[in-house]
Design a protein around this motif. Structure first.
Motif, PDB file in Angstrom:
ATOM      1  N   ALA A  99      15.628  -8.714  -2.779  1.00 33.01           N
ATOM      2  CA  ALA A  99      15.803 -10.168  -2.679  1.00 33.01           C
ATOM      3  C   ALA A  99      17.235 -10.566  -3.042  1.00 33.01           C
ATOM      4  O   ALA A  99      17.858 -11.395  -2.367  1.00 33.01           O
ATOM      5  CB  ALA A  99      14.808 -10.873  -3.597  1.00 33.01           C
TER       6      ALA A  99
ATOM      7  N   SER B 290      15.386 -10.933   2.247  1.00 34.39           N
ATOM      8  CA  SER B 290      15.325 -11.467   0.880  1.00 34.39           C
ATOM      9  C   SER B 290      13.950 -12.066   0.578  1.00 34.39           C
ATOM     10  O   SER B 290      13.367 -11.826  -0.479  1.00 34.39           O
ATOM     11  CB  SER B 290      16.428 -12.515   0.700  1.00 34.39           C
ATOM     12  OG  SER B 290      16.434 -13.015  -0.615  1.00 34.39           O
TER      13      SER B 290
ATOM     14  N   ALA C   9      20.184 -11.485  -0.046  1.00 38.97           N
ATOM     15  CA  ALA C   9      20.689 -12.862  -0.102  1.00 38.97           C
ATOM     16  C   ALA C   9      22.202 -12.871  -0.284  1.00 38.97           C
ATOM     17  O   ALA C   9      22.910 -13.712   0.278  1.00 38.97           O
ATOM     18  CB  ALA C   9      20.013 -13.612  -1.245  1.00 38.97           C
TER      19      ALA C   9
END
Length: 351
Positions: A290, A313, A294
Motif C-alpha cells: 500500500a 495500493s 502509492a
C-alpha cells in the motif's frame, strides 16, 4: 440447468457466437449479444441472490456435472452461492455489464470489434467460474482462465510490440504466483481429502485440526494471491497492463480479476484464521505494498499508470484487513473499490 449454471454459461455463449460469427453479422449484432448476455446473467444473479436472502442466507449448491471419478473420489463442477459469492457475482455481472455497454462507444471504430467483445465475454465466463466454484479445482480453472483472457485483452492491439510484450509480462508473472497456489492445493488435497472450500474451512476449524501446518498452506495460497492481486514482489505486471483498451483496465484491473486473490483468501478464511504466521505475513505485505505503490503513483505522468499504482495500493489495504482477520472489511473495501476505480478508469478513457 439451474440458475447458477445459467449465470456462468451465458457469457460463454456470447464468446462463442461473437467469436465465430461476429464479423459476418455486424457491429449491431455483436453489441446486442456482447452486452445482452452479461445483462441477462446479472438479472438471473440478482434473482438468485434475492432467493438466497429470502432463505435465511443458506448456501445453495448446484452440481453442473461430474468431471471425473477415481475410485471413491468424485470431482464435480459444482457452483456454490453464499453471502460472499453473492457479493462477488453481483460485482462481476453488474459492473461488468456496465463496462460492456461503455465499450460499445469506446471501441466503435476498432477493426476488431467482434474479437474484443468475444474476449470480454470469455473473461466474464472465467471470472464467474472463479467466484461461484465450490471447489478449489473449479476456482483454479477460472483463475487460469482469467489469466488467459487478461493476456488476450492486454495484448489486444498485438501489432504494437510494446503492447504484445505487456500481455506476455502479465501472463508470465501470474504463472509464478500460480506455482505456489498449485502446491497449496496439492497439500490440502493430500491432507484433507477434498478441494471443496466449505469443507476445507470446516476441517481447519474442527478439533482435531488436519495434520498440516496451516501457516505453510496459507503462505503457499498467498503466493498465488500476490500474483493475481499484484502484491510485492509480483506487482510489476499491473502498471504495464494498461497497454490494453481502457475499458479492459476498468473491468479486469480494477473491478474484478485483481481482486480474485483477496476473494480467495476471504473464501478460505478457515485456514487463515488458524494460521497466525501466514496472516501476519499477509498483513505486513499489504502494508508495504500500500505504501510503496502509492509512493510510486505520486511521480507517474500517465493517468492510467497513476490509477494502476493506486489499484495496487488499494489491494494492499484489502490484504491488511485479511491479515488482521477482518475478512468482512476486506470484502467491503473490495466492493466499494470495484465501483470507484472502474469509474475512474472509464473517466480516464473519456479524457
Amino acid at each position: 440447468m439451474g440458475a447458477l449454471t445459467w449465470i456462468v454459461v451465458l457469457p460463454l455463449a456470447g464468446f462463442l457466437v461473437n467469436g465465430l460469427a461476429g464479423n459476418a453479422l455486424g457491429k449491431r449484432f455483436v453489441s446486442a449479444v456482447g452486452c445482452g448476455l452479461p445483462i441477462l446473467s446479472f438479472l438471473i444473479a440478482a434473482g438468485a441472490v434475492a432467493a438466497l436472502l429470502a432463505n435465511d442466507s443458506r448456501p445453495v449448491v448446484e452440481v453442473a456435472f461430474t468431471w471425473a471419478t477415481f475410485g471413491d473420489r468424485v470431482f464435480e463442477v459444482a457452483f456454490y452461492l453464499d453471502r460472499l459469492s453473492a457479493v462477488m457475482v453481483l460485482i462481476v455481472t453488474g459492473v461488468g455489464s456496465l463496462i460492456h455497454i461503455y465499450s460499445t462507444g469506446y471501441m466503435h471504430d476498432d477493426e476488431s470489434y467482434a474479437r474484443y467483445f468475444a474476449y470480454l465475454n470469455l473473461f466474464l465466463f472465467f471470472m464467474l467460474m472463479l467466484v461461484l466454484g465450490r471447489s478449489l479445482l473449479v476456482l483454479f480453472v477460472g483463475w487460469e482462465g482469467v489469466g488467459l483472457a487478461s493476456y488476450l485483452l492486454i495484448g489486444f492491439w498485438f501489432e504494437d510490440p510494446e503492447k504484445a510484450a505487456a500481455g506476455k509480462k502479465a501472463f508470465i508473472v501470474n504463472r509464478i504466483g500460480d506455482a505456489g497456489f498449485l502446491l497449496g492445493m496439492f497439500l490440502l488435497y493430500t491432507v484433507v481429502g477434498t478441494l471443496d472450500m466449505d469443507r476445507i474451512n470446516a476441517a481447519f476449524l474442527a478439533t482435531p485440526a488436519p495434520a498440516v501446518s496451516a501457516t505453510l498452506v496459507g503462505i503457499l495460497l498467498f503466493i498465488g494471491a500476490t500474483g493475481k492481486s499484484a502484491q510485492i514482489p509480483l506487482y510489476v505486471w499491473l502498471p504495464d497492463a494498461m497497454a490494453g483498451p481502457t475499458p479492459v483496465s476498468a473491468l479486469i484491473h480494477a473491478a474484478t480479476m485483481v481482486t480474485a486473490g483477496v476473494y480467495m483468501c476471504a473464501r478460505l478464511w478457515g485456514i487463515f484464521a488458524s494460521a497466525a504466521g501466514a496472516s501476519e505475513l499477509i498483513a505486513w505485505t499489504g502494508v508495504l505494498t500500500a505504501f510503496v505503490a502509492a509512493t510510486i503513483a505520486l511521480v507517474q505522468t500517465d493517468i492510467k499508470k497513476v490509477l494502476a499504482y493506486s489499484t495496487v495500493s488499494q489491494l494492499g489495504f484489502m490484504f491488511v484487513a485479511i491479515g488482521v482477520g477482518a475478512y468482512g472489511v476486506a470484502v467491503f473495501h473490495l466492493y466499494t473499490h470495484a465501483f470507484f476505480k472502474a469509474c475512474l478508469f472509464l473517466g480516464a478513457g473519456s479524457v
